[in-house]
Scaffold this active site. Structure first.
Site, PDB file in Angstrom:
ATOM      1  N   CYS A 159       4.231   6.299   6.207  1.00 14.70           N
ATOM      2  CA  CYS A 159       4.584   7.265   5.409  1.00 14.70           C
ATOM      3  C   CYS A 159       3.092   7.851   4.626  1.00 14.70           C
ATOM      4  CB  CYS A 159       5.327   6.874   4.148  1.00 14.70           C
ATOM      5  SG  CYS A 159       6.898   6.206   4.495  1.00 14.70           S
ATOM      6  N   LEU A 217       8.457   8.778   6.716  1.00 14.95           N
ATOM      7  CA  LEU A 217       8.745   8.927   8.149  1.00 14.95           C
ATOM      8  C   LEU A 217       9.736   7.941   8.371  1.00 14.95           C
ATOM      9  CD1 LEU A 217       8.129  10.078  11.196  1.00 14.95           C
ATOM     10  CD2 LEU A 217       6.707   8.218  11.527  1.00 14.95           C
ATOM     11  N   ILE A 255      12.684   2.402   9.738  1.00 14.83           N
ATOM     12  CA  ILE A 255      13.768   1.414   9.505  1.00 14.83           C
ATOM     13  C   ILE A 255      14.524   1.485   8.512  1.00 14.83           C
ATOM     14  CG2 ILE A 255      13.820  -1.105   8.556  1.00 14.83           C
ATOM     15  CD1 ILE A 255      11.448  -1.904  10.472  1.00 14.83           C
ATOM     16  N   ASN A 314       3.312   2.764   2.364  1.00 14.14           N
ATOM     17  CA  ASN A 314       2.995   3.062   3.588  1.00 14.14           C
ATOM     18  C   ASN A 314       2.964   2.175   4.728  1.00 14.14           C
ATOM     19  OD1 ASN A 314       1.756   4.751   5.778  1.00 14.14           O
ATOM     20  ND2 ASN A 314      -0.168   4.938   4.914  1.00 14.14           N
TER      21      ASN A 314
END
Lengths: 628, 303
Positions: free
Chosen positions: A2, A49, A52, A73
């Protein structure tokens, strides 16, 4: 994977829309969702993004009573173990992902929680009760974190461009950072290209509480305890650790692949993936239309050996259109030319998978560079008097230099020339794009005498003199792990993959693997002329013999020929044309000479010219628009 | 460009050194290369130091601590008030040669830390004819071997470097080794410490001098070894060599006073640390000091 950003302030309220603007600037890091936490005096934002926990994992994540907010991140690989442990202690989890363990660990341990984490991360924890912010970066610096501080505020972001959307940060150049860049091709933490912006160094945490901050290091590799087992036992342990590291990184709720260069490290990662997976591994390789640098046949041989689902890309790089894009992404001048193939590879790989493993870190842990062998060979010379070494060095200086500046003879010449220096200065010389003496000739006098002229030298020296190693090889490796790896290699991988919204994972940078490597005696890393001895030996039965004998190349680009042909006019225009803004730093005559020598084929100046070119491009696409 | 001295602030910490502090200050004010300012930190002196300092009027800036904080903290206090880009220090029982600042700055610009050699002087300020010049070999050797002759009285340090490493250690147990620890911290932060191989300051050997007391060495230098080990930033081999060096120094200080029992204790420690070369060297030093102790020659006067 991220992008995170945020601002905390004890004084002026945070400008409305600032966090959204910061997130927007790094939206490519996490295009799937955006989350914002807003509280008086503290705002955090995240672009995610999804890798998981695709459904419930959106951030920020909170503790049970919502007094602790977390943005992350990266990935915490041991989150399942941590979660089980925390649940036993009575914590209730609202999500299935890894970010939430940080919130609950923070409640248990405060800032000390970093010791429990295994993974690649940069995260922020806002504690509303204590009004404190915790920022932390993983042990080797895989995930970036920039910050800036004022009297009573602090802003942070994953990318420099996002951070500087905050108008309270002055965009004034730091001349000493530019000198570091020219010396090494990167700007090392804690500095950045802007005077008021800092990078949090790897393995460090920052605690900001009511306007005051402190920074501390929480981990370093211990090279002092050496293993005494037999080579066979060491090989077994190595395979066990690498295997575990690879399997841990294959956990994802999206497709996973691997970058395969055909070299030792990436082939080993692919082999372990193949062993762990029921299906063929997805492997990705890139080649150029210049045969000299084409590694595709080697990668192909490994893929065939492993029965992989292999993907090859052959590109004719369009540097002129890609370079400004890369420069904008990083926001700072960065001169490692292999960012370019890495970017192409990442972009093409992203069409198939969301996560790609790679072989980064093998060279720094297991001694894979020529300088490791060479410096080890000349280390005993440090005990010889300078008076005896000086004639050798000056005689070497008179030997003819090869036109292409490559290969063993010219390397040996460079090494002999530096025998007169102390170990640290010799290493500095070897890793420099422009050595101190060359920099003196290159820089315009007004710029050279700017603030803090010793900073470039300090970069390597601080890593060198804090390497608590008795052997000279360990000392070199420690310097690599603390400088070249985090500031060059990992930056390159992060820029290239993030620009393509792809997540990169590096099993050889696993804590267990690195700590194991640090505990190996020098003789099991380097034998007389053999690099990465133990690593090659441990996998000799599982990979083609040719791969294990092969020479290192990585994802290299034919820079010297590009600069002589395709990019010839482009470079001249950029470096010596009327818009060459960098001319106030460097002496145009020195650049002209360098360019002339390179174009005429008298010497290979490609690394130097490339770094000047990237600096100029940074000026054109980042610095100038930012000022306007 | 302005004179290089104008970027240098001089900080002189002092505590009950009335017989010497005047000479120290005068030696700074007599510099050919005038520094930007002179800051004297009177660390709660109980002798006539305050009156003596008044005599210098506006040529120096005096600050006085409310309680004795010892030399490291006193230097830090002075440094915090300094306006120059670089700091130079002088201990109040030492003196600078009139050309000290000029020659040092000509050799090394104030943007890099530097140290110089010293002349050893007696109580009355007379040159003993002995010199201590730090080696110009690798920094590591400078820091292991030149344990007290990288004297703070010869240091010029950029303020940036001083602040980056957090100044001198202030804990009492380290006082006396705070100068060495400061240099080690500079080294760890990557600052190149340049050596000017000339004696440009007078280092006073006097009975009240710190290095003349083995108890001082024992307390602070051994504590500094412990600190070095705990930081885990230096190779174990280096830490052992340092322990060897320090234990030898302490043993020698006892030997020359013919105090055999502690001398035996520290000699024992010295020969169990360090590599073969270190041990051989300490045996040589111990033998020399034993000879001095047995013959009673050159025995230092009691404090």
């Amino acid at each position: 994977m991220c992008g995170i950003a945020g601002k905390v302030s004890e004084g002026e309220p945070i400008a409305p829309g600032l966090i959204e603007a910061m997130c927007e600037r790094q939206a490519h890091r996490g295009p799937d969702s955006r989350g914002v936490h807003r509280a008086p005096g503290a705002e955090l934002g995240v672009q995610r993004l999804r890798v998981i926990d695709l459904d419930t994992g959106d951030q920020p994540i909170y503790s049970e009573d919502r007094s602790v907010a977390v943005i992350l991140n990266g990935e915490i690989y041991n989150f399942r173990e941590l979660r089980r442990e925390l649940e036993r202690r009575g914590h209730r989890f609202a999500t299935k992902g890894d970010t939430e363990v940080i919130a609950h660990l923070y409640e248990e341990h405060g800032a000390e929680l970093v010791h429990r984490l295994d993974g690649m991360f940069a995260f922020a924890v806002w504690d509303a009760r204590r009004r404190s912010l915790l920022l932390a970066r993983d042990r080797v610096g895989k995930k970036p974190l920039f910050y800036a501080e004022g009297d009573d505020w602090l802003s942070f972001a994953s990318e420099l461009g996002a951070l500087t959307s905050d108008d309270s940060i002055a965009r004034a150049l730091d001349p000493a950072s530019i000198q570091c860049y020219l010396a090494y091709g990167y700007i090392p933490a804690p500095w950045s290209v802007w005077r008021d912006v800092r990078k949090l160094p790897p393995a460090h945490l920052l605690v900001w509480e009511r306007g005051r901050s402190r920074i501390e290091r929480y981990w370093s590799l211990d090279y002092s305890r050496k293993r005494g087992e037999s080579p066979r036992e060491l090989e077994e342990e190595l395979r066990r650790r690498v295997g575990a590291a690879v399997r841990r990184r294959m956990v994802a709720d999206v497709p996973v692949g691997v970058f395969l260069s055909g070299g030792v490290d990436s082939s080993i990662v692919a082999a372990e993936m193949a062993a762990a997976s029921g299906q063929p591994v997805k492997t990705f390789s890139i080649g150029f239309e210049d045969g000299r640098y084409d590694e595709l046949p080697r990668a192909r041989a490994v893929a065939r050996h492993l029965g992989a689902d292999h993907h090859e890309f052959v590109v004719k790089p369009d540097a002129i259109s890609i370079l400004p894009k890369l420069v904008r992404h990083y926001g700072e001048p960065f001169a490692d030319s292999s960012a370019l193939p890495s970017f192409y590879l990442a972009e093409l790989t992203r069409r198939q998978v969301t996560v790609a493993l790679n072989g980064d870190g093998g060279d720094e842990s297991f001694a894979g560079y020529l300088r490791h062998v060479a410096n080890r060979a000349v280390a005993p010379i440090d005990r010889v008097s300078h008076r005896l070494r000086r004639p050798v060095a000056s005689a070497a200086g008179r030997l003819p230099a090869g036109a292409d500046g490559r290969g063993i003879p010219s390397y040996a010449r460079r090494l002999l020339q530096s025998v007169d220096l102390d170990g640290v200065d010799r290493y500095t010389d070897h890793v420099s794009v422009f050595t101190a003496a060359e920099l003196d000739r290159l820089l315009a006098p007004g710029f050279r005498d700017g603030a803090d002229p010793t900073r470039p030298r300090r970069v390597i020296r601080r890593a060198w003199y804090t390497a608590a190693c008795d052997s000279s090889l360990d000392q070199l490796l420690s310097v690599d792990v603390n400088a070249y790896l985090p500031y060059d290699l990992l930056v390159k991988m992060d820029i290239a993959t993030m620009a393509a919204s792809l997540e990169a994972r590096s099993p050889l940078l696993d804590r267990g693997v690195m700590e194991f490597a640090a505990s190996l005696p020098a003789r099991s890393k380097v034998s007389l002329f053999r690099k990465k001895w133990l690593l090659r030996r441990a996998y000799r039965d599982r990979l083609p013999a040719k791969t294990m004998r092969g020479r290192k190349q990585g994802f290299a680009v034919p820079l010297d020929s590009w600069l002589r042909h395709e990019l010839r006019d482009y470079v001249r225009e950029a470096l010596l044309g009327p818009t060459a803004l960098t001319r106030s730093y460097v002496s145009p005559a020195a650049v002209e000479t360098m360019l002339g020598e390179h174009l005429a084929g008298r010497a290979d100046r490609s690394a130097k010219l490339w770094s000047l070119l990237m600096l100029e491009l940074w000026h054109q696409s980042v610095a100038t628009p930012a000022r306007a | 460009m302005s004179a290089p001295g104008q970027s240098v602030s001089v900080v002189i910490p002092t505590h009950n050194r009335a017989p010497f502090v005047g000479e120290a200050i005068s030696s700074v004010l007599a510099q050919r290369e005038r520094p930007r300012e002179v800051i004297v930190v009177d660390d709660c002196s109980e002798d006539e130091t305050p009156e003596l300092l008044k005599r210098f009027g506006d040529s120096i800036r005096v600050i006085r601590t409310e309680a004795n904080v010892e030399r490291g903290a006193a230097r830090n206090l002075g440094a915090a008030l300094a306006t120059g880009e670089a700091l130079a220090f002088l201990d109040s029982d030492d003196v600078w040669d009139t050309g000290k600042l000029r020659r040092q700055l000509a050799a090394v610009p104030p943007s890099a830390p530097s140290i110089t050699g010293v002349r050893l002087i007696g109580t009355a300020g007379r040159d003993t004819g002995r010199r201590r010049i730090p080696a110009r070999r690798s920094d590591r050797e400078i820091l292991i071997d030149n344990y007290c002759f990288a004297s703070p009285s010869t240091m010029v340090v950029p303020k940036l470097a001083f602040e980056e490493v957090g100044g001198f250690p202030v804990q009492r147990r380290y006082q006396g080794s705070e100068d060495w620890m400061f240099l080690v911290k500079l080294l760890w932060a990557g600052w190149p410490v340049k050596v000017v191989r000339e004696a440009l300051a007078g280092y006073r050997l006097h009975p009240g001098g710190w290095t003349q007391q083995p108890e001082n060495l024992e307390r602070s230098m051994w504590a500094a070894c412990q600190w070095l080990e705990e930081q885990r930033l230096s190779p174990p081999r280096f830490v052992a060599a340092r322990r060897n060096w320090v234990a030898t120094a302490i043993a020698c200080a006892y030997l020359v006073r013919a105090e055999w029992s502690p001398a035996r204790h520290w000699s024992g420690i010295a020969v169990t640390h360090g590599g073969p070369a270190d041990r051989l060297r300490s045996c040589r030093r111990l033998a020399k000091s034993t000879a001095r102790g047995v013959t009673g020659l050159w025995r230092p006067a009691p404090a």
